[in-house]
Design an enzyme around this catalytic site. Structure first.
Site, PDB file in Angstrom:
ATOM      1  N   ASN A 202       0.805  -1.212   0.000  1.00 45.10           N
ATOM      2  CA  ASN A 202       0.000   0.000   0.000  1.00 45.10           C
ATOM      3  C   ASN A 202       0.842   1.267   0.000  1.00 45.10           C
ATOM      4  O   ASN A 202       0.325   2.355  -0.265  1.00 45.10           O
ATOM      5  CB  ASN A 202      -0.940  -0.014   1.207  1.00 45.10           C
ATOM      6  CG  ASN A 202      -1.695  -1.318   1.303  1.00 45.10           C
ATOM      7  OD1 ASN A 202      -2.400  -1.680   0.378  1.00 45.10           O
ATOM      8  ND2 ASN A 202      -1.512  -2.046   2.388  1.00 45.10           N
ATOM      9  N   LEU A 247      -3.497   3.833   1.375  1.00 47.72           N
ATOM     10  CA  LEU A 247      -4.807   3.263   1.689  1.00 47.72           C
ATOM     11  C   LEU A 247      -4.595   1.776   1.921  1.00 47.72           C
ATOM     12  O   LEU A 247      -4.438   1.012   0.979  1.00 47.72           O
ATOM     13  CB  LEU A 247      -5.780   3.519   0.544  1.00 47.72           C
ATOM     14  CG  LEU A 247      -7.221   3.075   0.754  1.00 47.72           C
ATOM     15  CD1 LEU A 247      -7.830   3.745   1.992  1.00 47.72           C
ATOM     16  CD2 LEU A 247      -8.060   3.396  -0.478  1.00 47.72           C
ATOM     17  N   HIS A 248      -4.596   1.368   3.186  1.00 49.73           N
ATOM     18  CA  HIS A 248      -4.108   0.032   3.525  1.00 49.73           C
ATOM     19  C   HIS A 248      -5.137  -1.091   3.406  1.00 49.73           C
ATOM     20  O   HIS A 248      -4.921  -2.059   2.693  1.00 49.73           O
ATOM     21  CB  HIS A 248      -3.524   0.049   4.942  1.00 49.73           C
ATOM     22  CG  HIS A 248      -2.244   0.808   5.046  1.00 49.73           C
ATOM     23  ND1 HIS A 248      -1.058   0.335   4.530  1.00 49.73           N
ATOM     24  CD2 HIS A 248      -1.957   2.007   5.599  1.00 49.73           C
ATOM     25  CE1 HIS A 248      -0.098   1.213   4.763  1.00 49.73           C
ATOM     26  NE2 HIS A 248      -0.611   2.239   5.413  1.00 49.73           N
ATOM     27  N   ASP A 249      -6.233  -1.011   4.123  1.00 51.42           N
ATOM     28  CA  ASP A 249      -7.060  -2.201   4.344  1.00 51.42           C
ATOM     29  C   ASP A 249      -7.786  -2.776   3.127  1.00 51.42           C
ATOM     30  O   ASP A 249      -8.041  -3.982   3.089  1.00 51.42           O
ATOM     31  CB  ASP A 249      -8.062  -1.926   5.469  1.00 51.42           C
ATOM     32  CG  ASP A 249      -7.379  -1.803   6.817  1.00 51.42           C
ATOM     33  OD1 ASP A 249      -6.224  -2.253   6.937  1.00 51.42           O
ATOM     34  OD2 ASP A 249      -7.997  -1.259   7.751  1.00 51.42           O
ATOM     35  N   CYS A 251      -6.685  -3.747   0.537  1.00 54.97           N
ATOM     36  CA  CYS A 251      -5.851  -4.750  -0.137  1.00 54.97           C
ATOM     37  C   CYS A 251      -6.310  -6.171   0.139  1.00 54.97           C
ATOM     38  O   CYS A 251      -6.138  -7.051  -0.712  1.00 54.97           O
ATOM     39  CB  CYS A 251      -4.386  -4.582   0.245  1.00 54.97           C
ATOM     40  SG  CYS A 251      -4.007  -4.850   1.992  1.00 54.97           S
TER      41      CYS A 251
END
Length: 322
Positions: A202, A247-249, A251
């Site tokens: 990310n 923007l992490h989650d 993924c």
């Protein structure tokens, strides 16, 4: 359809991930959503996801309250990265959506016991709830198809400060693994397939000003989602030299779509043993993600393959609810 249970700490990026998941009702059979401490305490996390579900017209999806502290020790803090309420100060309309009376662990246990096929567990916060299930109910391991989480970090962002920085919470550790450093070790030692979407994937792209404009043009919901994301922008710029927020989650949902041949977003997961350092009394070392040569059923993703496809898929999901 893929039966799933989604577990998260319900900061802004969790809500992006849930939106993406719910934009594919023909793909994901969402049995329920469980909450855990992390970006905010578990009660605020629960309110955040209930508000989102009501806004999206999915009050039918049940929500269950989970752990508000790590497996060992006290909850260290909520880092306030996602601003007020964990969602960048976004306010959803008043609604009547509430959590169920049953707690998260009892719900997951019952759902696994009654399932006709193994269920995929998704984690986008500290892995506390998932680790408790794995540790305390070994008889249910065969009912878990896979656990897919966002956590850990191996490589730094484009221009880390200082140059050796890897983690986004300390120089050595990513937030989710830092908050409960014991939980990942419990899960990986179980032998259940564990796929880890590291923070690395990310940090290889940012939500730039052009991307923000594209989402804002969707309308009010696009603006809300960008506001949640922008709350972490100054941290990602300062710590990793990015051109906007990471923007992490989402993924984890993108990875599952890829596994179902519904897109190609990341390079292949690699079979990789690991451990996390369990030193909650030592701030600088706790939660570090350490690779090893042990033969484990753990798979690590560290590289993106098609950034425009990631953005396009997120855009389509948000627009579908506008």
């Amino acid at each position: 359809m893929l039966p799933v249970i989604y577990d998260g700490d319900m900061g802004g990026d969790d809500l992006w991930a849930i939106t993406l998941m719910l934009a594919h009702p023909d793909v994901f059979d969402v049995k329920g959503i469980t909450t855990v401490f992390g970006n905010v305490d578990v009660n605020q996390a629960t309110k955040n996801v209930c508000d989102l579900l009501a806004y999206l017209g999915r009050e039918d999806i049940p929500v269950y309250v989970g752990a508000d502290a790590p497996i060992q020790g006290r909850r260290m803090f909520g880092d306030d990265a996602y601003g007020e309420g964990g969602v960048g100060g976004v306010f959803f309309p008043e609604n009547n959506k509430k959590a169920e009376d049953k707690n998260a662990i009892d719900f997951i246990v019952q759902t696994l016991k009654e399932a006709n096929e193994p269920i995929t567990l998704i984690g986008t916060g500290p892995m506390t709830n998932l680790a408790l299930i794995v540790r305390d109910y070994p008889e249910l391991h065969s009912q878990i198809k896979e656990i897919v989480v966002m956590g850990g970090a191996i490589k730094p962002g484009p221009h880390p400060v200082p140059p050796h920085r890897i983690g986004n919470i300390t120089e050595a550790a990513e937030f989710n693994f830092f908050q409960d450093s014991f939980a990942p070790n419990i899960v990986t030692k179980s032998g259940i397939k564990l796929t880890i979407m590291t923070a690395d994937v990310n940090q290889q792209y940012a939500i730039t000003d052009d991307i923000k404009t594209r989402f804002r043009d969707i309308g009010s919901f696009g603006e809300m989602m960008i506001q949640m994301t922008s709350a972490v922008e100054h941290l990602d710029r300062e710590k990793f030299g990015m051109d906007g927020p990471a923007l992490h989650d989402p993924c984890v949902i993108l990875y599952l779509l890829q596994q179902l041949n519904l897109g190609h977003f990341y390079k292949s997961a690699k079979n990789q043993g690991f451990s996390t350092t369990q030193t909650p009394e030592e701030w600088e070392t706790n939660g570090a993600f350490i690779l090893n040569d042990n033969k484990m059923n753990s798979w690590v993703v560290t590289e993106t393959a098609d950034i425009p496809a990631i953005i396009d898929t997120l855009y389509a999901a948000v627009k579908s609810f506008a």
